[in-house]
Design an enzyme around this catalytic site. Structure first.
Site, PDB file in Angstrom:
ATOM      1  N   HIS A   1     -25.510   9.718   5.134  1.00  0.00           N
ATOM      2  CA  HIS A   1     -24.542  10.810   5.378  1.00  0.00           C
ATOM      3  C   HIS A   1     -23.108  10.253   5.532  1.00  0.00           C
ATOM      4  O   HIS A   1     -22.457  10.466   6.557  1.00  0.00           O
ATOM      5  CB  HIS A   1     -24.951  11.633   6.608  1.00  0.00           C
ATOM      6  CG  HIS A   1     -24.387  13.043   6.573  1.00  0.00           C
ATOM      7  ND1 HIS A   1     -25.030  14.135   7.098  1.00  0.00           N
ATOM      8  CD2 HIS A   1     -23.226  13.540   6.072  1.00  0.00           C
ATOM      9  CE1 HIS A   1     -24.302  15.220   6.928  1.00  0.00           C
ATOM     10  NE2 HIS A   1     -23.193  14.880   6.303  1.00  0.00           N
TER      11      HIS A   1
ATOM     12  N   ARG B   1     -26.338  19.265   1.691  1.00  0.00           N
ATOM     13  CA  ARG B   1     -27.243  19.365   2.836  1.00  0.00           C
ATOM     14  C   ARG B   1     -28.654  19.018   2.389  1.00  0.00           C
ATOM     15  O   ARG B   1     -29.107  19.472   1.318  1.00  0.00           O
ATOM     16  CB  ARG B   1     -27.230  20.790   3.419  1.00  0.00           C
ATOM     17  CG  ARG B   1     -26.033  21.063   4.297  1.00  0.00           C
ATOM     18  CD  ARG B   1     -26.073  20.219   5.578  1.00  0.00           C
ATOM     19  NE  ARG B   1     -24.896  20.365   6.420  1.00  0.00           N
ATOM     20  CZ  ARG B   1     -23.818  19.572   6.367  1.00  0.00           C
ATOM     21  NH1 ARG B   1     -23.733  18.604   5.496  1.00  0.00           N
ATOM     22  NH2 ARG B   1     -22.824  19.752   7.216  1.00  0.00           N
TER      23      ARG B   1
ATOM     24  N   GLU C   1     -32.135  14.028   9.998  1.00  0.00           N
ATOM     25  CA  GLU C   1     -31.144  12.953  10.134  1.00  0.00           C
ATOM     26  C   GLU C   1     -31.069  12.535  11.590  1.00  0.00           C
ATOM     27  O   GLU C   1     -31.085  13.416  12.458  1.00  0.00           O
ATOM     28  CB  GLU C   1     -29.770  13.435   9.657  1.00  0.00           C
ATOM     29  CG  GLU C   1     -29.758  13.724   8.165  1.00  0.00           C
ATOM     30  CD  GLU C   1     -28.370  14.050   7.622  1.00  0.00           C
ATOM     31  OE1 GLU C   1     -27.373  13.836   8.323  1.00  0.00           O
ATOM     32  OE2 GLU C   1     -28.294  14.516   6.476  1.00  0.00           O
TER      33      GLU C   1
END
Ligand code: MLT
Length: 318
Positions: free
Chosen positions: A281, A233, A262
């Site tokens: 990601h 994370r 994000e």
């Protein structure tokens, strides 16, 4: 009884077939929802299935008069207000394990790409340069890896790195000595890990204790020339501190798949820094993992709605 399920991110086609074939469930896939538009839609649904693009806030739960379950297609639940869910009696489930291999493999890909300057070498070769001298790399062999967090993904990373003959140190307050011994890793405190690791890879959940665990102070305790990988994370790292310490040369390189914000903002200071490599990601994004995650979350949600038990529930005892 027909259950109505709202899905807010794209799930694999194979997983949606399960819902299409269920004679007691109908579903809508609606992407691009904000907490506000989700709160407007949610009252008619019995279950919600999300990945990471939607934030399920207290306001969403307040509007969710019929909601019984939220299924997270993935592991991290930092986009779901679990306390608010519990207050309303909504069960939150995730799918631990379903994308661990994919995430571990991406971690290794990042680590190797970092050591061998793959993105930079590719880009300059595409631009017509033959830079063999510039991109001399480093080996993983006999280096020390420090894993912060040793759950399902951390363990998979450890075994893969052991195949490269790396020594593995682990900081994880929840890991027993017995399991550490079994996995052939050395359990240490955070300072020892920071002081000894050539590579540090993060595999912890985002909690109050792990927020910005990589910051100015902890970076100062690391070896000069350390390399850091994060596919867990973004908020585990103080991004500003990281950029400073890469630019100062204290950190030799960083590979990140996750970010505080994000999608990564176009003006992020992480962009354009030579020794910081980035992916958007992608760690859990393999066909295999997405298929497995989608099937698992749909089966769990249907079982829960049908009264057959809530597997992997995070806010009720197993
Ligand atoms: C996860 O938490 O499972 C991964 O970060 C992937 C995702 O967010 O979908």
């Amino acid at each position: 009884m027909t259950y109505k399920i709202l899905i807010t991110d794209n799930l694999s086609p194979q997983s949606l077939v399960i819902l299409e074939e269920a004679d007691d469930a109908i579903f809508d896939v609606v992407t691009g929802l904000t907490p506000e538009t989700l709160a407007e839609r949610i009252p008619e649904y019995d279950a919600l299935i999300v990945r990471s693009s939607v934030t399920v806030t207290e306001e969403v739960f307040a509007a969710a008069s019929k909601l019984k379950a939220v299924g997270r297609a993935g592991v991290g639940v930092d986009n779901i207000d679990i306390d608010a869910a519990s207050k309303r009696g909504v069960i939150v489930m995730n799918t631990p394990g379903a994308n661990s291999i994919a995430t571990a493999e991406h971690t290794l890909a990042l680590m190797l790409a970092l050591c061998r300057h793959l993105p930079q070498a590719y880009t300059t070769l595409q631009a017509g340069k033959w830079d063999r001298k510039v991109y001399v790399g480093r080996q993983l062999y006999r280096k020390t890896l420090g894993l912060i967090g040793m759950g399902r993904i951390g363990s998979q990373v450890a075994s893969r790195c052991q195949a490269f003959e790396m020594d593995v140190l682990v900081y994880d307050p929840y890991l027993s000595d017995e399991i550490a011994q079994k996995l052939n890793v050395k359990l240490v405190d955070l300072d020892e890990l920071l002081g000894q690791a050539d590579f540090i890879s993060l595999h912890a959940a985002y909690t109050e204790e792990t927020a910005k665990i990589i910051n100015h102070e902890t970076i100062a305790k690391m070896k000069d020339g350390v390399r850091i990988v994060n596919a867990a994370r973004g908020a585990l790292i103080d991004e500003a501190a990281l950029v400073n310490e890469v630019k100062s040369g204290k950190i030799a390189g960083v590979a990140l798949d996750v970010f505080v914000d994000e999608p990564l903002p176009k003006d992020s200071p992480l962009l354009g820094v030579d020794n910081i490599i980035l992916t958007p990601h992608l760690a859990a994004s393999t066909l295999e993992a997405q298929e497995f995650v989608g099937i698992q979350v749909i089966e769990q949600v249907l079982d829960g709605l049908r009264g057959q038990g809530f597997r992997n529930a995070l806010n009720m005892p197993a």
